[in-house]
Design a protein around this motif. Structure first.
Motif, PDB file in Angstrom:
ATOM      1  N   SER A   1       0.844  -1.182   0.000  1.00 51.57           N
ATOM      2  CA  SER A   1       0.000   0.000   0.000  1.00 51.57           C
ATOM      3  C   SER A   1       0.885   1.240   0.000  1.00 51.57           C
ATOM      4  O   SER A   1       1.961   1.262   0.591  1.00 51.57           O
ATOM      5  CB  SER A   1      -0.961  -0.045   1.178  1.00 51.57           C
ATOM      6  N   GLY A   2       0.460   2.236  -0.758  1.00 55.35           N
ATOM      7  CA  GLY A   2       1.218   3.476  -0.856  1.00 55.35           C
ATOM      8  C   GLY A   2       2.173   3.529  -2.032  1.00 55.35           C
ATOM      9  O   GLY A   2       2.900   4.504  -2.200  1.00 55.35           O
ATOM     10  N   CYS A   3       2.172   2.488  -2.883  1.00 53.67           N
ATOM     11  CA  CYS A   3       3.122   2.518  -3.998  1.00 53.67           C
ATOM     12  C   CYS A   3       2.505   3.116  -5.262  1.00 53.67           C
ATOM     13  O   CYS A   3       3.128   3.086  -6.326  1.00 53.67           O
ATOM     14  CB  CYS A   3       3.716   1.142  -4.265  1.00 53.67           C
ATOM     15  N   GLY A   4       1.307   3.638  -5.146  1.00 54.52           N
ATOM     16  CA  GLY A   4       0.750   4.405  -6.267  1.00 54.52           C
ATOM     17  C   GLY A   4      -0.215   3.651  -7.162  1.00 54.52           C
ATOM     18  O   GLY A   4      -0.530   4.115  -8.254  1.00 54.52           O
ATOM     19  N   LYS A   5      -0.741   2.517  -6.690  1.00 52.29           N
ATOM     20  CA  LYS A   5      -1.632   1.716  -7.526  1.00 52.29           C
ATOM     21  C   LYS A   5      -2.939   2.471  -7.817  1.00 52.29           C
ATOM     22  O   LYS A   5      -3.363   2.556  -8.969  1.00 52.29           O
ATOM     23  CB  LYS A   5      -1.930   0.375  -6.841  1.00 52.29           C
ATOM     24  N   SER A   6      -3.543   2.999  -6.757  1.00 58.39           N
ATOM     25  CA  SER A   6      -4.793   3.739  -6.974  1.00 58.39           C
ATOM     26  C   SER A   6      -4.541   4.996  -7.789  1.00 58.39           C
ATOM     27  O   SER A   6      -5.361   5.382  -8.632  1.00 58.39           O
ATOM     28  CB  SER A   6      -5.435   4.103  -5.634  1.00 58.39           C
ATOM     29  N   THR A   7      -3.400   5.632  -7.541  1.00 60.16           N
ATOM     30  CA  THR A   7      -3.049   6.827  -8.319  1.00 60.16           C
ATOM     31  C   THR A   7      -2.957   6.482  -9.800  1.00 60.16           C
ATOM     32  O   THR A   7      -3.461   7.219 -10.652  1.00 60.16           O
ATOM     33  CB  THR A   7      -1.708   7.398  -7.816  1.00 60.16           C
ATOM     34  N   LEU A   8      -2.347   5.346 -10.114  1.00 58.93           N
ATOM     35  CA  LEU A   8      -2.247   4.896 -11.507  1.00 58.93           C
ATOM     36  C   LEU A   8      -3.637   4.769 -12.122  1.00 58.93           C
ATOM     37  O   LEU A   8      -3.895   5.258 -13.226  1.00 58.93           O
ATOM     38  CB  LEU A   8      -1.504   3.552 -11.556  1.00 58.93           C
TER      39      LEU A   8
HETATM   40  N1  LIG Z   1      -4.647  13.304  -3.535  1.00 57.78           N
HETATM   41  C1  LIG Z   1      -3.438  13.078  -2.966  1.00 57.78           C
HETATM   42  N2  LIG Z   1      -2.745  14.080  -2.412  1.00 57.78           N
HETATM   43  C2  LIG Z   1      -1.520  13.864  -1.857  1.00 57.78           C
HETATM   44  N3  LIG Z   1      -0.924  12.668  -1.801  1.00 57.78           N
HETATM   45  C3  LIG Z   1      -1.565  11.615  -2.341  1.00 57.78           C
HETATM   46  C4  LIG Z   1      -2.859  11.756  -2.951  1.00 57.78           C
HETATM   47  N4  LIG Z   1      -3.256  10.545  -3.397  1.00 57.78           N
HETATM   48  C5  LIG Z   1      -2.270   9.690  -3.083  1.00 57.78           C
HETATM   49  N5  LIG Z   1      -1.246  10.320  -2.464  1.00 57.78           N
HETATM   50  C6  LIG Z   1       0.013   9.703  -2.025  1.00 57.78           C
HETATM   51  O1  LIG Z   1       0.552   9.014  -3.122  1.00 57.78           O
HETATM   52  C7  LIG Z   1       1.069   7.749  -2.720  1.00 57.78           C
HETATM   53  C8  LIG Z   1       0.380   6.631  -3.466  1.00 57.78           C
HETATM   54  O2  LIG Z   1      -0.957   6.523  -3.032  1.00 57.78           O
HETATM   55  P1  LIG Z   1      -1.972   5.463  -3.638  1.00 57.78           P
HETATM   56  O3  LIG Z   1      -1.966   5.578  -5.107  1.00 57.78           O
HETATM   57  O4  LIG Z   1      -3.280   5.614  -2.958  1.00 57.78           O
HETATM   58  O5  LIG Z   1      -1.298   4.085  -3.198  1.00 57.78           O
HETATM   59  P2  LIG Z   1      -1.888   2.606  -3.195  1.00 57.78           P
HETATM   60  O6  LIG Z   1      -3.193   2.613  -3.887  1.00 57.78           O
HETATM   61  O7  LIG Z   1      -0.850   1.791  -3.905  1.00 57.78           O
HETATM   62  O8  LIG Z   1      -2.008   2.194  -1.779  1.00 57.78           O
HETATM   63  C9  LIG Z   1       0.883   7.675  -1.212  1.00 57.78           C
HETATM   64  O9  LIG Z   1       2.082   8.080  -0.616  1.00 57.78           O
HETATM   65  C10 LIG Z   1      -0.225   8.657  -0.945  1.00 57.78           C
HETATM   66  O10 LIG Z   1      -0.101   9.199   0.335  1.00 57.78           O
END
Ligand SMILES: Nc1ncnc2c1ncn2[C@@H]1O[C@H](COP(=O)(O)OP(=O)(O)O)[C@@H](O)[C@H]1O
Ligand SMILES: [Mg+2]
Lengths: 271, 263
Positions: free
Chosen positions: B55-62
């Motif tokens: 968790s936190g490696c950017g999967k949801s962000t991708l």
């Molecule tokens: N809207 C946002 N604003 C600031 N930081 C974010 C935001 N969304 C995600 N992050 C950061 O980006 C990183 C990746 O988050 P995320 O994509 O949710 O990871 P995952 O889904 O792999 O757990 C994390 O360090 C998170 O704190």
């Protein structure tokens, strides 16, 4: 699965028990204190006064009920629309919110006098007073409902290509129905108080409020109690009516499946 | 319970097959946090790709970038040869939360996309009911979501994503909140769906076994900054009975992935 229709029977029964207990306590108080009927009339006297004067009291009840109902609807509709406008447009919310809070901080009795000066002794000031009391809990609760909509839910709607109007109708509006009813239930118990205050300060036409004042001045204590009983019935009745409407309009809170009229059935018989 | 039905034999989708979705050199920064760094990935038509990482490696962000919800700092998304960067609505996206509308029945939730765009018709509802019945929701069409179990709600959310009709579906940890047994059943259920419907699936998970069991390819991501550490091809025949979970290929892949995740 137990539905809220079933669960609602419990509270209704408790209501009946509560009312009986109040009457018993009232009667016991009369006996225990030995006070004369013109200080505390026993329940039986209050009820018989009510029945004896029913032709006149029914007309007065009708008048007060009318003021309560119309004022209530007015306050509810204005409150709901105002909350929607405030929820959709931030600027409106910023501008209107302080005014709303100030409006509720002014004692309602103090508002009555200037209303009479402006609108005269007709029904208008009474309706405004009732609406004034009712609209605030509606605004506050509906605003909360709008704010509670999950941001991700709105994102999902956007991803599915939802236009703003349809998204509003499908995602945001239904989220307000529960909170709307929370506000409406609070308003329902206060509305009748608004009508009485209106009648005391701004009345040419007789209602239960004015009757109560007159009966009190004439030392007709049983009459005061009769009016009190009728006002209570209006208050409790309004509340129960709104509560019933809520159960009907929010079936997802009380049931596990949709009511029959809302259920899907295949449009062609399955092959 | 391994699926006894034999699927039509189909070749393993390869990267050389027609590219459906192309993620080109994505970078995403949130202030000083580098959420994604130089992420590039081509996905073939009909492929099942798992994105695996802590968790936190950017999967949801991708996924947020691919779906068009979030604007990348740089890079682009190409779908069927068209640049779709920052254009929401081109791919289906099942978010990490199930996001049911409590006041809509199961069927009402499944037909949500139609309701939001043009109003759901009787035909939409019939089709959705048919689809849902085929995949085990037949007895729950008129239920409200609160009356369903977590697994059932995930099925509804999945059906809703399918009914929205997009060829590429992004599924963000759809089974993350389920217990192990329910999860295995759901994985088999999803594979059957995927075989029948021939959609392209990107599936985020942090569960190594889940990724190997489901995927054609596994994209292993590592955090700080979020980037692709490795891409592994899963050479397990389909359909995959539960026995594959203990084969040498499976265990070998698992070992390889573990080295990336816990180096
Ligand atoms: N809207 C946002 N604003 C600031 N930081 C974010 C935001 N969304 C995600 N992050 C950061 O980006 C990183 C990746 O988050 P995320 O994509 O949710 O990871 P995952 O889904 O792999 O757990 C994390 O360090 C998170 O704190
Ligand atoms: Mg995530």
């Amino acid at each position: 699965m137990n539905t809220r229709f079933g669960a609602a029977a419990g509270p209704f029964l408790i209501w009946v028990v509560a009312m009986v207990l109040i009457l018993v306590a009232w009667q016991l108080l009369v006996w225990a204190t030995g006070l004369p009927p013109y200080v505390i009339p026993p329940p039986a006297l209050a009820f018989s006064t009510l029945l004896d004067n029913w032709p006149r009291l029914s007309v007065l009840t009708g008048q007060t009920l009318y003021e309560t109902a119309i004022g209530y609807l007015l306050g509810a509709v204005i409150g709901f629309l105002l909350a929607l406008a405030m929820g959709q447009i931030r600027v409106v919310q910023r501008l209107v919110m302080p005014a709303l809070i100030i409006s509720q901080a002014v004692p309602i009795v103090a508002i009555a006098a200037p209303l009479v000066i402006i609108f005269g002794f007709g029904i208008t000031p009474k309706l405004i007073i009732v609406a004034w009391i009712v609209f605030f809990p509606v605004v506050v609760n509906v605003l909360d409902g709008l704010a509670s909509v999950d941001r991700d839910m709105l994102n999902l709607a956007r991803l599915m290509g939802g236009g703003s109007l349809r998204t509003f109708a499908i995602v945001k509006l239904p989220a307000c129905i529960g909170p709307l009813f929370s506000g409406l239930k609070i308003g329902a118990t206060y509305a009748v108080t608004g009508a009485v205050i209106g009648e005391w300060t701004a009345s040419s036409k007789q209602g239960l409020g004015t009757y109560l004042l007159t009966a009190n001045a004439q030392m007709n204590t049983a009459g005061v109690y009769a009016a009190m009983l009728l006002l209570t019935v209006i208050g409790v009745g309004s509340f129960l009516l709104v509560f019933g409407l809520e159960v009907l309009m929010t079936p997802w809170r009380s049931r596990s499946t949709a009511p029959a009229w809302a259920q899907w059935k295949p449009s062609q018989p399955a092959s | 319970m391994p699926d006894p039905r034999q699927p039509p034999s189909e070749p393993l989708p390869m990267q050389s097959a027609s590219t459906k979705l192309s993620i080109g050199d994505l970078n995403v920064r949130f202030g000083s946090v580098v959420a994604l760094k130089d992420v590039s990935l081509d996905i073939a038509d009909g492929e099942f790709v798992c994105i695996l990482g802590a968790s936190g490696c950017g999967k949801s962000t991708l996924f947020n970038v691919v779906s068009g919800l979030l604007k990348a700092t740089s890079g682009k998304i190409v779908l069927d040869g068209q640049d779709v960067s920052n254009r929401p609505g081109q791919v289906g996206y099942m978010l990490q939360k199930d996001l049911m509308l409590p006041w809509r029945t199961v069927l009402g939730n499944i037909t949500l996309a139609a309701s939001l765009t043009r109003g759901a018709t009787a035909k939409d509802r019939d089709e959705a009911a048919e689809l849902a019945s085929r995949y085990g929701l037949g007895d729950f069409l008129n239920h409200y979501p609160h009356a369903l179990s977590g697994g059932m709600r995930q099925r509804v959310a999945m059906m809703r994503t399918i009914a929205a009709g997009r060829q590429v579906m992004l599924l963000d940890e759809p089974f993350g909140a389920l217990d192990a047994q329910t999860r295995l059943g759901m994985q088999q259920w999803l594979l059957q769906l995927w075989r029948d419907l021939k959609r392209t699936i990107l599936f985020v998970t942090h569960d190594v076994d889940e990724a190997i069991y489901l995927a054609d390819r596994i994209v292993v991501m590592t955090p700080r900054p979020g980037r692709i550490a490795d891409i592994l091809t899963v050479d397990l025949p389909r359909p995959r009975p539960l026995e594959v979970l203990t084969t040498d290929t499976f265990v070998g892949l698992k070992r390889q992935i573990m080295q990336h995740l816990y180096h």
